[in-house]
Design a protein around this motif. Structure first.
Motif, PDB file in Angstrom:
ATOM      1  N   LEU A  65      22.319 -19.492 -18.603  1.00 51.63           N
ATOM      2  CA  LEU A  65      22.227 -19.308 -17.151  1.00 51.63           C
ATOM      3  C   LEU A  65      22.240 -20.649 -16.426  1.00 51.63           C
ATOM      4  N   LYS A  66      21.518 -21.626 -16.959  1.00 50.76           N
ATOM      5  CA  LYS A  66      21.508 -22.965 -16.365  1.00 50.76           C
ATOM      6  C   LYS A  66      22.897 -23.598 -16.438  1.00 50.76           C
ATOM      7  N   TYR A  67      23.564 -23.406 -17.568  1.00 50.64           N
ATOM      8  CA  TYR A  67      24.911 -23.953 -17.735  1.00 50.64           C
ATOM      9  C   TYR A  67      25.881 -23.287 -16.750  1.00 50.64           C
ATOM     10  N   LEU A  68      25.773 -21.985 -16.616  1.00 46.71           N
ATOM     11  CA  LEU A  68      26.605 -21.247 -15.661  1.00 46.71           C
ATOM     12  C   LEU A  68      26.395 -21.780 -14.250  1.00 46.71           C
ATOM     13  N   ASN A  69      25.159 -22.057 -13.909  1.00 52.28           N
ATOM     14  CA  ASN A  69      24.824 -22.591 -12.588  1.00 52.28           C
ATOM     15  C   ASN A  69      25.409 -23.989 -12.391  1.00 52.28           C
ATOM     16  N   SER A  70      25.428 -24.796 -13.445  1.00 51.37           N
ATOM     17  CA  SER A  70      25.993 -26.144 -13.303  1.00 51.37           C
ATOM     18  C   SER A  70      27.516 -26.109 -13.186  1.00 51.37           C
ATOM     19  N   LEU A  71      28.160 -25.156 -13.873  1.00 49.65           N
ATOM     20  CA  LEU A  71      29.617 -25.034 -13.785  1.00 49.65           C
ATOM     21  C   LEU A  71      30.075 -24.440 -12.457  1.00 49.65           C
ATOM     22  N   PHE A  72      29.305 -23.474 -11.984  1.00 48.22           N
ATOM     23  CA  PHE A  72      29.675 -22.740 -10.771  1.00 48.22           C
ATOM     24  C   PHE A  72      28.477 -22.721  -9.815  1.00 48.22           C
ATOM     25  N   PRO A  73      28.398 -23.701  -8.925  1.00 47.20           N
ATOM     26  CA  PRO A  73      27.262 -23.746  -7.993  1.00 47.20           C
ATOM     27  C   PRO A  73      27.116 -22.467  -7.165  1.00 47.20           C
ATOM     28  N   GLU A  74      28.227 -21.751  -6.949  1.00 48.13           N
ATOM     29  CA  GLU A  74      28.139 -20.498  -6.181  1.00 48.13           C
ATOM     30  C   GLU A  74      27.362 -19.422  -6.929  1.00 48.13           C
ATOM     31  N   TYR A  75      27.136 -19.636  -8.237  1.00 52.84           N
ATOM     32  CA  TYR A  75      26.326 -18.686  -9.001  1.00 52.84           C
ATOM     33  C   TYR A  75      24.922 -18.571  -8.404  1.00 52.84           C
ATOM     34  N   HIS A  76      24.455 -19.631  -7.768  1.00 45.95           N
ATOM     35  CA  HIS A  76      23.131 -19.595  -7.139  1.00 45.95           C
ATOM     36  C   HIS A  76      23.020 -18.427  -6.156  1.00 45.95           C
ATOM     37  N   TYR A  77      24.075 -18.181  -5.384  1.00 51.98           N
ATOM     38  CA  TYR A  77      24.063 -17.079  -4.416  1.00 51.98           C
ATOM     39  C   TYR A  77      24.080 -15.725  -5.132  1.00 51.98           C
ATOM     40  N   ILE A  78      24.794 -15.673  -6.232  1.00 57.70           N
ATOM     41  CA  ILE A  78      24.818 -14.434  -7.020  1.00 57.70           C
ATOM     42  C   ILE A  78      23.445 -14.169  -7.611  1.00 57.70           C
ATOM     43  N   SER A  79      22.813 -15.208  -8.154  1.00 62.23           N
ATOM     44  CA  SER A  79      21.481 -15.017  -8.751  1.00 62.23           C
ATOM     45  C   SER A  79      20.464 -14.600  -7.702  1.00 62.23           C
ATOM     46  N   GLN A  80      20.594 -15.124  -6.484  1.00 64.69           N
ATOM     47  CA  GLN A  80      19.703 -14.695  -5.396  1.00 64.69           C
ATOM     48  C   GLN A  80      19.887 -13.213  -5.109  1.00 64.69           C
ATOM     49  N   SER A  81      21.118 -12.768  -5.114  1.00 62.99           N
ATOM     50  CA  SER A  81      21.410 -11.350  -4.883  1.00 62.99           C
ATOM     51  C   SER A  81      20.827 -10.486  -6.002  1.00 62.99           C
ATOM     52  N   ILE A  82      20.942 -10.960  -7.234  1.00 62.35           N
ATOM     53  CA  ILE A  82      20.368 -10.236  -8.375  1.00 62.35           C
ATOM     54  C   ILE A  82      18.862 -10.108  -8.202  1.00 62.35           C
ATOM     55  N   LEU A  83      18.211 -11.206  -7.853  1.00 62.50           N
ATOM     56  CA  LEU A  83      16.756 -11.176  -7.652  1.00 62.50           C
ATOM     57  C   LEU A  83      16.364 -10.239  -6.516  1.00 62.50           C
ATOM     58  N   GLU A  84      17.140 -10.232  -5.456  1.00 61.87           N
ATOM     59  CA  GLU A  84      16.858  -9.319  -4.338  1.00 61.87           C
ATOM     60  C   GLU A  84      16.981  -7.866  -4.787  1.00 61.87           C
ATOM     61  N   ASN A  85      18.004  -7.550  -5.572  1.00 59.04           N
ATOM     62  CA  ASN A  85      18.178  -6.180  -6.063  1.00 59.04           C
ATOM     63  C   ASN A  85      17.028  -5.766  -6.966  1.00 59.04           C
ATOM     64  N   ILE A  86      16.604  -6.656  -7.850  1.00 56.71           N
ATOM     65  CA  ILE A  86      15.486  -6.337  -8.736  1.00 56.71           C
ATOM     66  C   ILE A  86      14.209  -6.173  -7.928  1.00 56.71           C
ATOM     67  N   ASN A  87      13.995  -7.031  -6.952  1.00 53.53           N
ATOM     68  CA  ASN A  87      12.820  -6.921  -6.094  1.00 53.53           C
ATOM     69  C   ASN A  87      12.816  -5.597  -5.334  1.00 53.53           C
ATOM     70  N   GLN A  88      13.977  -5.177  -4.832  1.00 53.75           N
ATOM     71  CA  GLN A  88      14.069  -3.891  -4.131  1.00 53.75           C
ATOM     72  C   GLN A  88      13.760  -2.737  -5.071  1.00 53.75           C
ATOM     73  N   LYS A  89      14.256  -2.811  -6.301  1.00 52.99           N
ATOM     74  CA  LYS A  89      13.978  -1.760  -7.286  1.00 52.99           C
ATOM     75  C   LYS A  89      12.472  -1.667  -7.551  1.00 52.99           C
ATOM     76  N   LEU A  90      11.836  -2.811  -7.753  1.00 57.43           N
ATOM     77  CA  LEU A  90      10.389  -2.822  -7.986  1.00 57.43           C
ATOM     78  C   LEU A  90       9.629  -2.300  -6.771  1.00 57.43           C
ATOM     79  N   SER A  91      10.057  -2.679  -5.582  1.00 57.89           N
ATOM     80  CA  SER A  91       9.394  -2.215  -4.351  1.00 57.89           C
ATOM     81  C   SER A  91       9.525  -0.703  -4.199  1.00 57.89           C
ATOM     82  N   ARG A  92      10.716  -0.171  -4.471  1.00 60.34           N
ATOM     83  CA  ARG A  92      10.915   1.291  -4.374  1.00 60.34           C
ATOM     84  C   ARG A  92      10.029   2.022  -5.381  1.00 60.34           C
ATOM     85  N   HIS A  93       9.929   1.458  -6.589  1.00 63.74           N
ATOM     86  CA  HIS A  93       9.101   2.101  -7.603  1.00 63.74           C
ATOM     87  C   HIS A  93       7.620   2.072  -7.189  1.00 63.74           C
ATOM     88  N   LEU A  94       7.162   0.928  -6.711  1.00 61.51           N
ATOM     89  CA  LEU A  94       5.768   0.848  -6.250  1.00 61.51           C
ATOM     90  C   LEU A  94       5.503   1.813  -5.108  1.00 61.51           C
TER      91      LEU A  94
END
Length: 142
Positions: A65-94
Protein backbone atom coordinates in the motif's frame (compact mmCIF):
# COMPACT_ATOMS: atom_id res chain seq x y z
CA UNK A 1 -3.15 -5.23 5.03
CA UNK A 2 -6.29 -4.55 3.09
CA UNK A 3 -8.46 -7.26 1.54
CA UNK A 4 -10.97 -7.15 -1.30
CA UNK A 5 -13.58 -9.91 -1.43
CA UNK A 6 -14.44 -10.59 -5.04
CA UNK A 7 -16.58 -13.62 -4.19
CA UNK A 8 -18.00 -14.96 -0.93
CA UNK A 9 -18.70 -13.79 2.61
CA UNK A 10 -16.24 -12.99 5.40
CA UNK A 11 -16.68 -12.12 9.02
CA UNK A 12 -14.31 -9.93 10.96
CA UNK A 13 -14.33 -10.79 14.62
CA UNK A 14 -12.43 -10.09 17.79
CA UNK A 15 -11.63 -12.97 20.09
CA UNK A 16 -12.58 -12.39 23.71
CA UNK A 17 -11.77 -15.13 26.22
CA UNK A 18 -14.75 -14.29 28.44
CA UNK A 19 -17.26 -14.07 25.58
CA UNK A 20 -15.56 -16.88 23.60
CA UNK A 21 -15.85 -14.79 20.41
CA UNK A 22 -17.13 -11.32 19.70
CA UNK A 23 -18.33 -10.65 16.15
CA UNK A 24 -17.53 -7.32 14.62
CA UNK A 25 -18.91 -7.19 11.06
CA UNK A 26 -19.82 -9.19 7.96
CA UNK A 27 -18.33 -8.35 4.60
CA UNK A 28 -19.87 -9.35 1.28
CA UNK A 29 -18.61 -9.75 -2.27
CA UNK A 30 -17.15 -6.54 -3.73
CA UNK A 31 -16.33 -5.04 -0.34
CA UNK A 32 -13.02 -4.06 1.22
CA UNK A 33 -11.82 -5.15 4.65
CA UNK A 34 -9.36 -2.86 6.39
CA UNK A 35 -8.79 -3.54 10.11
CA UNK A 36 -8.06 -0.07 11.45
CA UNK A 37 -6.13 -1.18 14.51
CA UNK A 38 -3.60 -3.19 12.51
CA UNK A 39 -2.97 -1.00 9.48
CA UNK A 40 -2.63 2.35 11.23
CA UNK A 41 -0.82 1.18 14.35
CA UNK A 42 1.50 -1.16 12.46
CA UNK A 43 0.89 -3.78 15.15
CA UNK A 44 -0.83 -7.12 14.94
CA UNK A 45 -4.57 -6.59 14.77
CA UNK A 46 -6.89 -7.74 17.54
CA UNK A 47 -9.32 -8.89 14.88
CA UNK A 48 -9.41 -12.02 12.75
CA UNK A 49 -10.97 -12.61 9.37
CA UNK A 50 -12.88 -15.85 8.74
CA UNK A 51 -14.17 -16.86 5.33
CA UNK A 52 -17.58 -18.51 5.44
CA UNK A 53 -17.62 -20.20 2.09
CA UNK A 54 -15.36 -20.66 -0.90
CA UNK A 55 -14.11 -17.12 -1.43
CA UNK A 56 -11.89 -15.20 -3.77
CA UNK A 57 -9.88 -12.59 -1.89
CA UNK A 58 -7.18 -10.18 -3.02
CA UNK A 59 -4.91 -8.63 -0.43
CA UNK A 60 -2.34 -5.86 -0.30
CA UNK A 61 0.12 -5.65 2.57
CA UNK A 62 1.02 -2.40 4.30
CA UNK A 63 4.32 -2.34 2.38
CA UNK A 64 2.49 -2.72 -0.93
CA UNK A 65 0.00 0.00 0.00
CA UNK A 66 2.85 2.39 0.82
CA UNK A 67 4.56 1.52 -2.45
CA UNK A 68 1.32 2.07 -4.37
CA UNK A 69 1.00 5.47 -2.72
CA UNK A 70 4.56 6.42 -3.70
CA UNK A 71 4.02 5.37 -7.33
CA UNK A 72 0.62 7.00 -7.66
CA UNK A 73 0.09 10.00 -5.37
CA UNK A 74 -3.56 10.10 -6.48
CA UNK A 75 -4.00 6.82 -4.59
CA UNK A 76 -4.24 9.00 -1.47
CA UNK A 77 -7.66 10.24 -2.66
CA UNK A 78 -8.77 6.69 -3.38
CA UNK A 79 -7.68 5.52 0.08
CA UNK A 80 -9.61 8.42 1.64
CA UNK A 81 -12.70 7.29 -0.23
CA UNK A 82 -12.17 3.71 0.97
CA UNK A 83 -11.89 4.90 4.57
CA UNK A 84 -15.04 6.99 4.20
CA UNK A 85 -16.96 3.98 2.85
CA UNK A 86 -15.78 1.76 5.70
CA UNK A 87 -16.63 4.46 8.23
CA UNK A 88 -20.14 4.78 6.74
CA UNK A 89 -20.60 1.01 6.93
CA UNK A 90 -19.56 0.99 10.59
CA UNK A 91 -21.82 3.97 11.35
CA UNK A 92 -24.83 2.30 9.69
CA UNK A 93 -24.19 -0.88 11.65
CA UNK A 94 -23.91 1.00 14.95
CA UNK A 95 -27.10 2.89 14.16
CA UNK A 96 -28.87 -0.37 13.39
CA UNK A 97 -27.74 -2.07 16.60
CA UNK A 98 -28.19 0.92 18.91
CA UNK A 99 -31.37 2.52 17.59
CA UNK A 100 -33.50 -0.22 16.03
CA UNK A 101 -35.65 -2.78 17.77
CA UNK A 102 -34.66 -6.45 17.52
CA UNK A 103 -37.40 -7.18 15.00
CA UNK A 104 -36.26 -4.32 12.77
CA UNK A 105 -32.62 -5.50 12.90
CA UNK A 106 -33.71 -9.01 12.00
CA UNK A 107 -35.87 -7.72 9.14
CA UNK A 108 -32.97 -5.63 7.83
CA UNK A 109 -30.82 -8.75 7.60
CA UNK A 110 -33.62 -10.72 5.94
CA UNK A 111 -34.20 -7.95 3.39
CA UNK A 112 -30.53 -7.33 2.58
CA UNK A 113 -28.54 -10.49 3.32
CA UNK A 114 -30.91 -13.40 3.89
CA UNK A 115 -28.41 -15.90 2.41
CA UNK A 116 -26.28 -15.40 5.51
CA UNK A 117 -28.62 -17.80 7.34
CA UNK A 118 -27.39 -20.57 5.01
CA UNK A 119 -23.71 -19.96 5.80
CA UNK A 120 -23.38 -18.66 9.36
CA UNK A 121 -24.23 -19.90 12.82
CA UNK A 122 -27.13 -18.35 14.71
CA UNK A 123 -24.64 -17.36 17.42
CA UNK A 124 -22.66 -15.25 14.93
CA UNK A 125 -25.76 -13.72 13.36
CA UNK A 126 -27.20 -12.88 16.79
CA UNK A 127 -23.90 -11.28 17.79
CA UNK A 128 -23.86 -9.19 14.61
CA UNK A 129 -27.43 -8.02 15.26
CA UNK A 130 -26.73 -7.28 18.92
CA UNK A 131 -29.24 -9.76 20.33
CA UNK A 132 -29.31 -13.08 22.11
CA UNK A 133 -29.67 -16.41 20.35
CA UNK A 134 -33.05 -16.92 22.02
CA UNK A 135 -34.29 -13.60 20.61
CA UNK A 136 -33.21 -14.45 17.09
CA UNK A 137 -34.79 -17.91 17.37
CA UNK A 138 -38.03 -16.30 18.51
CA UNK A 139 -37.96 -13.86 15.56
CA UNK A 140 -37.22 -16.64 13.07
CA UNK A 141 -40.22 -18.72 14.12
CA UNK A 142 -42.76 -15.88 14.31
Amino acid sequence: AIWFISKGIARVHRFDEQADDDLTLWYWANELIMPFDGIFGQKPSDTSISLLQHCSVISLSYVHLKYLNSLFPEYHYISQSILENINQKLSRHLDLVQHQESAERYQFLMDNHSTLFHHASLKDIASFLGMSISTIKHLRYR
